[in-house]
Design an enzyme around this catalytic site. Structure first.
Site, PDB file in Angstrom:
ATOM      1  N   ARG A  47       0.875  -1.147  -0.040  1.00 44.66           N
ATOM      2  CA  ARG A  47       0.093   0.239  -0.289  1.00 44.66           C
ATOM      3  C   ARG A  47       0.915   1.223  -0.082  1.00 44.66           C
ATOM      4  NH1 ARG A  47      -2.390   1.471   4.427  1.00 44.66           N
ATOM      5  NH2 ARG A  47      -2.300  -0.312   5.313  1.00 44.66           N
ATOM      6  N   TYR A  99     -14.439  17.148 -16.526  1.00 44.50           N
ATOM      7  CA  TYR A  99     -15.164  15.883 -16.322  1.00 44.50           C
ATOM      8  C   TYR A  99     -16.109  15.988 -15.012  1.00 44.50           C
ATOM      9  CZ  TYR A  99     -14.652  11.060 -15.250  1.00 44.50           C
ATOM     10  OH  TYR A  99     -14.723   9.543 -15.261  1.00 44.50           O
ATOM     11  N   ASP A 171      -5.807  18.287 -15.087  1.00 43.21           N
ATOM     12  CA  ASP A 171      -5.553  17.964 -15.832  1.00 43.21           C
ATOM     13  C   ASP A 171      -5.558  17.266 -17.199  1.00 43.21           C
ATOM     14  OD1 ASP A 171      -7.761  14.977 -16.683  1.00 43.21           O
ATOM     15  OD2 ASP A 171      -9.388  15.356 -15.428  1.00 43.21           O
ATOM     16  N   LYS A 196      -6.771   5.638 -20.138  1.00 42.39           N
ATOM     17  CA  LYS A 196      -7.266   6.101 -20.980  1.00 42.39           C
ATOM     18  C   LYS A 196      -5.838   6.539 -22.198  1.00 42.39           C
ATOM     19  CE  LYS A 196     -10.825   6.984 -18.676  1.00 42.39           C
ATOM     20  NZ  LYS A 196     -11.240   9.049 -18.439  1.00 42.39           N
TER      21      LYS A 196
HETATM   22  C1  LIG Z   1     -11.501   9.853 -17.149  1.00 39.80           C
HETATM   23  C2  LIG Z   1     -11.512  11.089 -16.450  1.00 39.80           C
HETATM   24  C3  LIG Z   1     -10.734  10.915 -15.524  1.00 39.80           C
HETATM   25  C4  LIG Z   1     -11.467   9.933 -14.253  1.00 39.80           C
HETATM   26  O1  LIG Z   1     -10.334   9.160 -14.238  1.00 39.80           O
HETATM   27  P1  LIG Z   1     -10.695   7.324 -13.844  1.00 39.80           P
HETATM   28  O2  LIG Z   1      -9.407   6.965 -14.476  1.00 39.80           O
HETATM   29  O3  LIG Z   1     -12.145   6.933 -14.783  1.00 39.80           O
HETATM   30  O4  LIG Z   1     -10.637   7.531 -12.289  1.00 39.80           O
HETATM   31  C5  LIG Z   1     -10.769  11.802 -15.576  1.00 39.80           C
HETATM   32  N1  LIG Z   1     -10.238  13.076 -15.993  1.00 39.80           N
HETATM   33  C6  LIG Z   1     -10.732  13.017 -17.185  1.00 39.80           C
HETATM   34  C7  LIG Z   1     -10.395  13.862 -18.324  1.00 39.80           C
HETATM   35  C8  LIG Z   1     -11.270  11.736 -17.558  1.00 39.80           C
HETATM   36  O5  LIG Z   1     -11.157  11.645 -19.343  1.00 39.80           O
END
Ligand SMILES: *Cc1c(COP(=O)(O)O)cnc(C)c1O
Length: 375
Positions: A47, A99, A171, A196
Site C-alpha cells: 500500500r 470531467y 487535468d 485512457k
Molecule cells: C476518465 C477521466 C477522469 C477519471 O479517471 P478514472 O480513471 O475513470 O477515475 C478524469 N479526467 C478526465 C478528463 C477523464 O477523461
C-alpha cells in the site's frame, strides 16, 4: 532527450537479478526486513510502495517533466488524494466544463472534507479572477475539456493562480504528455486518468499526479494515498508502463485520424457544430497551438436535431462502438449527456468521439453511413 526516447527508456533498465529486458511484475504484498526491522531493499508493504509501481512513477515523472509522480488506482483516486491533501477551509475553483465526476465529488464530499468551491468558465480569465478568494488554495483546470473541447491558457491561469496564492492543477488526460506539458507552462501539478491514452488499450484503470516540486503538496498527497490506499496495483502499474512506451507513436496517429474526421464532419450537412481545437474555427485554436504540439484524438460534435437524433446516430455506427471512456486503439462514440446523468449540462445533441487507430477512410465512411438518415 526527446519525448519519444524518454517514453521508451524512463523506468526501464534490465532486471538486475535475471537480465530480463521487459520489466518484471512484482506481485508481492510484503518485503523482507533485516535484523534492524527495516526493509532490506527499501520496500515494506504494497500500500506504501512496490517495485513495479516505482518503475511506473519514474516514467510518469519523466514524461510530464516533474520532480516526482504518484501512481493511483484511478484518475478519480488521484484527484481525490490531491483534494484531500488540502488544508481544511480551502476554497477550490473547478471548471464549468470538465470531467463530470469531479463536480459530483465536490457536491457530495467537499463539505465533509472542509472544502468550499466555485465552478467557473476556465477559458475566461476575468471569471477566474472574479471567483478568487483569499482562501482559494487550488485552481483546477482541464484543457482540452471533456466534452466541449474548450481550451484554457495554462500559462495565464498559472500566473493568475500564483498571484492569488493558489496552486494550479491541470487535468491533461485528453492531451497526454505527448502533446502538452502543463508543468513547463507553470502548472504545479498535472493529473492524468491513465485509464485512457497512457494505458491506451481499454484494459487497465489508473491515475497519476506529477508534481513541479517534491514539496509539501507531494508529501501530503502521498500520505493520503498511503492512508486510504488508492495506490495502483503492481499489475496495473505494469500495464500503464507498457502503454507509455508506445504513447508518442499512438498519439501521432490519433491526431491524424481525429483531424481527418473533424474536417470531414465540418462539411457534413447533418452536423451543426464540431468541437475540435485543431480546427481554425475553434475559439481556442490559437492558444491550443501555443501550448499543444498537436490537437489530440478526442472531438465532439452536435447533430442537427436533439437527443433522439444524436442517440440514433450513435446506434447506427458500426466501427465507432457506443461506449464511454476513451484513448484506446478502437474508436468509440458516446452520447455524453446520458452518461453524465440527469444533472448534466452537456448539450443533448452532442456526441463525443474517441477516434482510434483504424484507417481514417473507414472511420469517415462509418460516420457517413450513420449520419445519412439526417440529411
Ligand atoms: C476518465 C477521466 C477522469 C477519471 O479517471 P478514472 O480513471 O475513470 O477515475 C478524469 N479526467 C478526465 C478528463 C477523464 O477523461
Amino acid at each position: 532527450m526527446k519525448f519519444e526516447t524518454i517514453a521508451i527508456h524512463s523506468g526501464a533498465g534490465s532486471d538486475p537479478g535475471t537480465g530480463a529486458i521487459a520489466p518484471p511484475i512484482h506481485l508481492s504484498t510484503t518485503f523482507l526486513r533485516g535484523a534492524d526491522g527495516e526493509p532490506v531493499a527499501g520496500f515494506g508493504y504494497v500500500r506504501e510502495e512496490s517495485p513495479t509501481q516505482e518503475r511506473l512513477e519514474t516514467a510518469l515523472a519523466a514524461i510530464d517533466g516533474g520532480a516526482a509522480a504518484l501512481a493511483f488506482a484511478s484518475g478519480m483516486a488521484a484527484g481525490a488524494a490531491l483534494l484531500q491533501a488540502l488544508p481544511r477551509g480551502s476554497h477550490v475553483l473547478l471548471p464549468s466544463d470538465g470531467y463530470y465526476t469531479y463536480r459530483a465529488l465536490a457536491a457530495e464530499q467537499f463539505e465533509r472534507w472542509g472544502l468550499t468551491w466555485d465552478v467557473v468558465a476556465m477559458h475566461d480569465l476575468g471569471a477566474i479572477r472574479a471567483a478568487m478568494r483569499t482562501e482559494t488554495k487550488l485552481v483546477w483546470m482541464e484543457s482540452p475539456t471533456n466534452p466541449l473541447m474548450q481550451i484554457s491558457d495554462i500559462a495565464a491561469v498559472a500566473d493568475l493562480s500564483h498571484r492569488a496564492g493558489a496552486q494550479l492543477v491541470v487535468d491533461g488526460t485528453f492531451a497526454t504528455p505527448a502533446l502538452q506539458q502543463p508543468l513547463s507552462h507553470g502548472a504545479d501539478v498535472v493529473l492524468h486518468s491513465t485509464t485512457k491514452y497512457l494505458g491506451g488499450h481499454s484494459d487497465v484503470q489508473g491515475g497519476s499526479l506529477a508534481f513541479q516540486e517534491k514539496g509539501t503538496f507531494f508529501e501530503a498527497s502521498n500520505r493520503v494515498r498511503t492512508l486510504i490506499g488508492g495506490v495502483a496495483s503492481p499489475f496495473n502499474s505494469w500495464l500503464v508502463l507498457r502503454g507509455i512506451r508506445s504513447l508518442p507513436a499512438r498519439m501521432r496517429m490519433h491526431c491524424e485520424n481525429a483531424a481527418a474526421v473533424a474536417e470531414w464532419l465540418v462539411r457534413n450537412a447533418a452536423v451543426d457544430v464540431v468541437h475540435y481545437p485543431g480546427l481554425k474555427s475553434h475559439p481556442g485554436h490559437d492558444i491550443a497551438r501555443k501550448q499543444m504540439s498537436s490537437f489530440g484524438g478526442m472531438l465532439s460534435f452536435q447533430v442537427k436535431g436533439g437527443r433522439e437524433e444524436a442517440l440514433a446516430v450513435a446506434s447506427r455506427t458500426k466501427l465507432f462502438t457506443p461506449a464511454t471512456s476513451l484513448g484506446g486503439v478502437e474508436s468509440l462514440i458516446e452520447h455524453r449527456a446520458t452518461s453524465e446523468g440527469p444533472s448534466s449540462t452537456t448539450p443533448v445533441n452532442l456526441l463525443r468521439l474517441s477516434v482510434g487507430l483504424e484507417h481514417p477512410d473507414d472511420l469517415i465512411a462509418d460516420l457517413e453511413g450513420a449520419l445519412s438518415f439526417l440529411h
